[in-house]
Design a protein around this motif. Structure first.
Motif, PDB file in Angstrom:
ATOM      1  N   THR A  74       0.817  -1.220   0.000  1.00  0.00           N
ATOM      2  CA  THR A  74       0.000   0.000   0.000  1.00  0.00           C
ATOM      3  C   THR A  74       0.852   1.271   0.000  1.00  0.00           C
ATOM      4  O   THR A  74       0.363   2.359   0.297  1.00  0.00           O
ATOM      5  CB  THR A  74      -0.939   0.013   1.222  1.00  0.00           C
ATOM      6  N   ALA A  75       2.134   1.111  -0.365  1.00  0.00           N
ATOM      7  CA  ALA A  75       3.026   2.281  -0.377  1.00  0.00           C
ATOM      8  C   ALA A  75       2.692   3.186  -1.554  1.00  0.00           C
ATOM      9  O   ALA A  75       2.718   2.764  -2.700  1.00  0.00           O
ATOM     10  CB  ALA A  75       4.475   1.828  -0.460  1.00  0.00           C
ATOM     11  N   ALA A  76       2.367   4.436  -1.262  1.00  0.00           N
ATOM     12  CA  ALA A  76       2.049   5.383  -2.344  1.00  0.00           C
ATOM     13  C   ALA A  76       3.237   6.288  -2.640  1.00  0.00           C
ATOM     14  O   ALA A  76       3.321   6.878  -3.719  1.00  0.00           O
ATOM     15  CB  ALA A  76       0.832   6.223  -1.965  1.00  0.00           C
ATOM     16  N   ALA A  77       4.146   6.426  -1.677  1.00  0.00           N
ATOM     17  CA  ALA A  77       5.361   7.209  -1.893  1.00  0.00           C
ATOM     18  C   ALA A  77       6.387   6.809  -0.837  1.00  0.00           C
ATOM     19  O   ALA A  77       6.022   6.449   0.287  1.00  0.00           O
ATOM     20  CB  ALA A  77       5.082   8.704  -1.797  1.00  0.00           C
ATOM     21  N   TYR A  78       7.657   6.872  -1.219  1.00  0.00           N
ATOM     22  CA  TYR A  78       8.745   6.536  -0.295  1.00  0.00           C
ATOM     23  C   TYR A  78       9.808   7.623  -0.350  1.00  0.00           C
ATOM     24  O   TYR A  78      10.268   8.004  -1.433  1.00  0.00           O
ATOM     25  CB  TYR A  78       9.364   5.186  -0.665  1.00  0.00           C
ATOM     26  N   LEU A  79      10.167   8.136   0.840  1.00  0.00           N
ATOM     27  CA  LEU A  79      11.165   9.205   0.943  1.00  0.00           C
ATOM     28  C   LEU A  79      12.350   8.714   1.766  1.00  0.00           C
ATOM     29  O   LEU A  79      12.165   8.067   2.800  1.00  0.00           O
ATOM     30  CB  LEU A  79      10.571  10.437   1.648  1.00  0.00           C
ATOM     31  N   ALA A 137       7.071   1.401  -6.013  1.00  0.00           N
ATOM     32  CA  ALA A 137       6.570   2.539  -5.242  1.00  0.00           C
ATOM     33  C   ALA A 137       7.297   3.812  -5.690  1.00  0.00           C
ATOM     34  O   ALA A 137       8.516   3.815  -5.793  1.00  0.00           O
ATOM     35  CB  ALA A 137       6.798   2.310  -3.754  1.00  0.00           C
ATOM     36  N   PRO A 138       6.551   4.899  -5.969  1.00  0.00           N
ATOM     37  CA  PRO A 138       7.203   6.165  -6.327  1.00  0.00           C
ATOM     38  C   PRO A 138       8.157   6.574  -5.211  1.00  0.00           C
ATOM     39  O   PRO A 138       7.771   6.604  -4.044  1.00  0.00           O
ATOM     40  CB  PRO A 138       6.038   7.155  -6.443  1.00  0.00           C
ATOM     41  N   THR A 139       9.389   6.857  -5.591  1.00  0.00           N
ATOM     42  CA  THR A 139      10.459   7.028  -4.604  1.00  0.00           C
ATOM     43  C   THR A 139      11.305   8.248  -4.922  1.00  0.00           C
ATOM     44  O   THR A 139      11.482   8.588  -6.086  1.00  0.00           O
ATOM     45  CB  THR A 139      11.369   5.766  -4.640  1.00  0.00           C
ATOM     46  N   VAL A 140      11.827   8.896  -3.891  1.00  0.00           N
ATOM     47  CA  VAL A 140      12.853   9.911  -4.097  1.00  0.00           C
ATOM     48  C   VAL A 140      13.780   9.937  -2.887  1.00  0.00           C
ATOM     49  O   VAL A 140      13.384   9.544  -1.783  1.00  0.00           O
ATOM     50  CB  VAL A 140      12.247  11.305  -4.360  1.00  0.00           C
ATOM     51  N   MET A 141      14.995  10.375  -3.113  1.00  0.00           N
ATOM     52  CA  MET A 141      15.959  10.547  -2.020  1.00  0.00           C
ATOM     53  C   MET A 141      16.475  11.980  -1.988  1.00  0.00           C
ATOM     54  O   MET A 141      16.597  12.631  -3.018  1.00  0.00           O
ATOM     55  CB  MET A 141      17.187   9.637  -2.220  1.00  0.00           C
TER      56      MET A 141
END
Ligand SMILES: [Zn+2]
Length: 409
Positions: free
Chosen positions: A178-183, A364-368
């Motif tokens: 259920t991850a919609a975004a990961y930071l 999952a949409p991701t950014v760092m």
């Protein structure tokens, strides 16, 4: 409690004292010190729902109005004699953001903090244990079963002592459903931001990697009796290529890197022309096409050098991984969040792999976010970041979390 970035610095110092010694951080995964760090983190987030999953990833959850989940992640484990920030900054800064959100009541979406198990792979040589289990990319169970540490303890025994069963670990997959975004916030571990005089940058993705073994074959011949123009010197091919890859990387551009990390020669004695030279090559790029082109250019050059030196050349792939690109929309939001706290942002690729790459690979949409590393040093007790930059990074992560929540709500 409003956001308090100074508290992040203070807590990181506290963790450093608790789990480090004069040689640096000692939070190696699957050790008592690692568990001590996990317990310590739990004590800092008392009152927020906490659980360990099947791979011993540690999760804190703030239930929101919607089931959509915003994840913030990092890792508390370190290499032996490691730095105080690698991985820990991500989790401790994430905890600060989580407390701030909790304080404001029910968030519009569910917000979770995760501390991934064994990112470093320091004890068994297998990195990204917990995140790959959650991402569904842990496909090497049988190889993992064979791994032992320096004391001969097997990986299944070591993780078993912490309640993890290798075959059950992949059940952690449900965590990302259920991850919609990961930071993920991380120290840069390189010199780019410091060189530009910038505190923070947005990571575009992680490099694709091509690794090859190149075998050059010539003819062993006496160093005294063989005239220079009659030699078939395998080392000459390797030497020419080792220099040529500098130009190839330069022409490819956009951050391309090529490394010839080893050349082994046979017979390897001072009185003989080299008969075989085994050369190792590592090439990286963020763009899959450019990576393929760079590899191709290098193969073409190697054949030219083989002709010139009257030797043979053979290529064998050792390992490869595709570039992983982070989410375009989240990259924009991260840029905004950085500009808000630091004025200027910069976009850069990541050389090292991170848990974020596993999460992105899982879809999952991701950014760092990267924060400047002093002298680019990491995996050493000399690893450091200015405290004012740490504080800025907490504020940037906080601003990014707010923007991501607004986008998901
Ligand atoms: Zn790390």
């Amino acid at each position: 409690m409003p956001l308090d970035p100074k508290r992040t610095v203070a807590e990181l110092r506290e963790l450093q004292k608790l789990t480090g010694d004069e040689n640096g951080a000692q939070r190696v995964a699957w050790t008592d010190t690692w568990v001590q760090a996990q317990d310590w983190m739990a004590s800092k987030l008392e009152g927020i729902e906490m659980e360990f999953d099947e791979a011993r990833n540690q999760w804190w959850t703030l239930r929101g109005a919607s089931d959509k989940e915003l994840l913030i992640g990092g890792h508390l484990d370190s290499v032996p004699n490691g730095g105080w920030l690698d991985g820990a900054l991500n989790v401790v800064a994430g905890a600060e953001v989580l407390r701030r959100i909790a304080e404001e009541g029910e968030p519009p979406v569910t917000v979770r903090l995760v501390s991934w198990a064994d990112e470093e792979g320091a004890r068994f040589g297998r990195s990204l244990f917990g995140s790959s289990a959650a991402a569904g990319s842990m496909a090497d169970q049988n190889e993992l079963r064979q791994l032992t540490d320096q004391d001969g303890i097997s990986l299944p025994d070591a993780i078993g002592a912490h309640g993890v069963d290798l075959d059950q670990a992949t059940e952690a997959r449900r965590q990302l459903e259920t991850a919609a975004a990961y930071l993920e916030l991380h120290i840069e571990q390189g010199p780019v931001l410091e060189g530009m005089g910038l505190p923070l940058g947005v990571v575009l993705g992680t490099f694709g990697v091509e690794r090859h073994r190149i075998t050059w074959r010539g003819q062993a011949a006496h160093a005294g009796s063989t005239p220079m123009d009659k030699r078939r010197d395998a080392l000459a091919g390797a030497a020419k290529l080792a220099l040529e890859i500098r130009d190839i990387a330069k022409h490819t551009g956009e951050g391309a890197v090529c490394t010839s990390g080893s050349v082994t020669t046979k017979p390897g004695i001072v009185t003989s022309v080299v008969e075989t030279a085994e050369q190792l090559l590592d090439q990286r790029h963020l763009d899959a096409d450019k990576l393929a082109q760079m590899l191709d250019d290098t193969k073409v050059a190697s054949r030219r050098f083989a002709d010139e030196e009257h030797i043979e050349v053979e290529w064998e792939r050792i390992w490869q991984i595709e570039p992983i690109l982070f989410d375009a929309e989240l990259i924009e939001l991260a840029d905004e969040a950085i500009k808000e706290v630091a004025g200027t942002s910069h976009r850069l690729p990541s050389g090292p792999l991170h848990d974020a790459a596993e999460v992105a690979r899982a879809g999952a949409p991701t950014v760092m976010l990267f924060v400047q590393s002093l002298r680019g040093l990491s995996h050493t007790k000399l690893e450091d970041t200015k405290e004012e930059h740490i504080e800025l990074s907490v504020r940037a992560l906080n601003g990014l979390a707010d923007r991501a929540i607004a986008r998901l709500a």
